[in-house]
Design a protein around this motif. Structure first.
Motif, PDB file in Angstrom:
ATOM      1  N   LYS A 130       7.572  11.914  -5.254  1.00 37.06           N
ATOM      2  CA  LYS A 130       6.405  12.692  -5.690  1.00 37.06           C
ATOM      3  C   LYS A 130       5.112  11.927  -5.424  1.00 37.06           C
ATOM      4  O   LYS A 130       4.120  12.497  -4.955  1.00 37.06           O
ATOM      5  CB  LYS A 130       6.524  13.035  -7.176  1.00 37.06           C
ATOM      6  N   LEU A 131       5.094  10.644  -5.735  1.00 39.75           N
ATOM      7  CA  LEU A 131       3.884   9.839  -5.515  1.00 39.75           C
ATOM      8  C   LEU A 131       3.541   9.761  -4.029  1.00 39.75           C
ATOM      9  O   LEU A 131       2.369   9.840  -3.651  1.00 39.75           O
ATOM     10  CB  LEU A 131       4.061   8.443  -6.108  1.00 39.75           C
ATOM     11  N   LEU A 132       4.564   9.615  -3.179  1.00 35.24           N
ATOM     12  CA  LEU A 132       4.321   9.570  -1.740  1.00 35.24           C
ATOM     13  C   LEU A 132       3.757  10.890  -1.219  1.00 35.24           C
ATOM     14  O   LEU A 132       3.031  10.918  -0.233  1.00 35.24           O
ATOM     15  CB  LEU A 132       5.615   9.221  -0.999  1.00 35.24           C
ATOM     16  N   ARG A 133       4.077  11.965  -1.904  1.00 32.13           N
ATOM     17  CA  ARG A 133       3.560  13.283  -1.532  1.00 32.13           C
ATOM     18  C   ARG A 133       2.190  13.559  -2.147  1.00 32.13           C
ATOM     19  O   ARG A 133       1.631  14.637  -1.970  1.00 32.13           O
ATOM     20  CB  ARG A 133       4.534  14.368  -1.975  1.00 32.13           C
ATOM     21  N   GLY A 134       1.675  12.591  -2.890  1.00 33.50           N
ATOM     22  CA  GLY A 134       0.368  12.754  -3.504  1.00 33.50           C
ATOM     23  C   GLY A 134       0.400  13.464  -4.844  1.00 33.50           C
ATOM     24  O   GLY A 134      -0.643  13.793  -5.405  1.00 33.50           O
ATOM     25  N   GLU A 135       1.591  13.713  -5.370  1.00 38.16           N
ATOM     26  CA  GLU A 135       1.726  14.372  -6.663  1.00 38.16           C
ATOM     27  C   GLU A 135       1.582  13.334  -7.771  1.00 38.16           C
ATOM     28  O   GLU A 135       1.698  12.129  -7.541  1.00 38.16           O
ATOM     29  CB  GLU A 135       3.089  15.059  -6.764  1.00 38.16           C
ATOM     30  N   THR A 136       1.359  13.794  -8.966  1.00 38.07           N
ATOM     31  CA  THR A 136       1.299  12.881 -10.114  1.00 38.07           C
ATOM     32  C   THR A 136       2.629  12.915 -10.855  1.00 38.07           C
ATOM     33  O   THR A 136       3.381  13.890 -10.780  1.00 38.07           O
ATOM     34  CB  THR A 136       0.170  13.278 -11.085  1.00 38.07           C
ATOM     35  N   VAL A 137       2.890  11.841 -11.540  1.00 39.96           N
ATOM     36  CA  VAL A 137       4.092  11.760 -12.376  1.00 39.96           C
ATOM     37  C   VAL A 137       3.681  11.243 -13.749  1.00 39.96           C
ATOM     38  O   VAL A 137       2.695  10.508 -13.870  1.00 39.96           O
ATOM     39  CB  VAL A 137       5.173  10.831 -11.754  1.00 39.96           C
ATOM     40  N   PRO A 138       4.419  11.615 -14.780  1.00 40.77           N
ATOM     41  CA  PRO A 138       4.090  11.119 -16.112  1.00 40.77           C
ATOM     42  C   PRO A 138       4.233   9.596 -16.170  1.00 40.77           C
ATOM     43  O   PRO A 138       5.109   9.016 -15.525  1.00 40.77           O
ATOM     44  CB  PRO A 138       5.130  11.777 -17.021  1.00 40.77           C
ATOM     45  N   ALA A 139       3.374   8.960 -16.944  1.00 43.64           N
ATOM     46  CA  ALA A 139       3.453   7.508 -17.103  1.00 43.64           C
ATOM     47  C   ALA A 139       4.717   7.106 -17.847  1.00 43.64           C
ATOM     48  O   ALA A 139       5.272   6.032 -17.618  1.00 43.64           O
ATOM     49  CB  ALA A 139       2.220   6.996 -17.848  1.00 43.64           C
ATOM     50  N   ASP A 140       5.181   7.962 -18.732  1.00 46.81           N
ATOM     51  CA  ASP A 140       6.375   7.667 -19.519  1.00 46.81           C
ATOM     52  C   ASP A 140       7.409   8.750 -19.248  1.00 46.81           C
ATOM     53  O   ASP A 140       7.158   9.930 -19.473  1.00 46.81           O
ATOM     54  CB  ASP A 140       6.006   7.641 -21.012  1.00 46.81           C
ATOM     55  N   GLN A 141       8.552   8.339 -18.726  1.00 48.64           N
ATOM     56  CA  GLN A 141       9.609   9.287 -18.419  1.00 48.64           C
ATOM     57  C   GLN A 141      10.890   8.839 -19.108  1.00 48.64           C
ATOM     58  O   GLN A 141      11.443   7.800 -18.786  1.00 48.64           O
ATOM     59  CB  GLN A 141       9.830   9.379 -16.914  1.00 48.64           C
ATOM     60  N   GLY A 142      11.345   9.613 -20.051  1.00 52.15           N
ATOM     61  CA  GLY A 142      12.556   9.259 -20.774  1.00 52.15           C
ATOM     62  C   GLY A 142      13.801   9.538 -19.955  1.00 52.15           C
ATOM     63  O   GLY A 142      13.834  10.449 -19.132  1.00 52.15           O
ATOM     64  N   VAL A 143      14.793   8.711 -20.168  1.00 47.09           N
ATOM     65  CA  VAL A 143      16.105   8.934 -19.567  1.00 47.09           C
ATOM     66  C   VAL A 143      17.146   8.894 -20.685  1.00 47.09           C
ATOM     67  O   VAL A 143      16.888   8.408 -21.783  1.00 47.09           O
ATOM     68  CB  VAL A 143      16.437   7.893 -18.475  1.00 47.09           C
ATOM     69  N   ARG A 144      18.313   9.365 -20.376  1.00 46.24           N
ATOM     70  CA  ARG A 144      19.396   9.470 -21.353  1.00 46.24           C
ATOM     71  C   ARG A 144      19.843   8.093 -21.834  1.00 46.24           C
ATOM     72  O   ARG A 144      19.992   7.156 -21.051  1.00 46.24           O
ATOM     73  CB  ARG A 144      20.554  10.199 -20.679  1.00 46.24           C
ATOM     74  N   ILE A 145      20.045   7.987 -23.127  1.00 48.41           N
ATOM     75  CA  ILE A 145      20.710   6.838 -23.736  1.00 48.41           C
ATOM     76  C   ILE A 145      21.710   7.397 -24.732  1.00 48.41           C
ATOM     77  O   ILE A 145      21.669   8.578 -25.074  1.00 48.41           O
ATOM     78  CB  ILE A 145      19.729   5.865 -24.436  1.00 48.41           C
ATOM     79  N   GLU A 146      22.624   6.564 -25.193  1.00 50.07           N
ATOM     80  CA  GLU A 146      23.637   7.035 -26.135  1.00 50.07           C
ATOM     81  C   GLU A 146      24.012   5.924 -27.097  1.00 50.07           C
ATOM     82  O   GLU A 146      24.188   4.777 -26.686  1.00 50.07           O
ATOM     83  CB  GLU A 146      24.875   7.475 -25.364  1.00 50.07           C
TER      84      GLU A 146
END
Length: 86
Positions: free
Chosen positions: A56-72
């Motif tokens: 996404k960044l290479l395409r010039g899009e923005t991404v959230p600064a904080d991205q959660g991923v799964r934990i258990e």
């Protein structure tokens, strides 16, 4: 690690130990009751989110600064269940 130090100090069963990464040794300790729990991470999810964000960044899009991923939380009830089967 911590479990050995606690046992050597004669404090086994008096100190609750929680870990992070839920490696095989931690899962065994949780199963036998010497460790209370551990948090399992899912590196494949972390890698996927990182690659998707990079694209996404290479395409010039923005991404959230904080991205959660799964934990258990791994406890005695699920310590013997392989993460891949959940």
């Amino acid at each position: 690690g911590a479990l050995e130090v606690i046992a050597a100090a004669g404090l086994g069963g008096q100190v609750r130990v929680l870990g992070f990464d839920a490696v095989d040794g931690a899962r065994r300790a949780i199963g036998d009751g010497t460790m209370a729990a551990s948090v399992a991470q899912f590196p494949q999810d972390m890698g996927r989110v990182a690659v998707e964000s990079a694209v996404k960044l290479l395409r010039g899009e923005t991404v959230p600064a904080d991205q959660g991923v799964r934990i258990e939380l791994v406890t005695k009830e699920n310590a013997g269940v392989p993460a891949a089967s959940r």
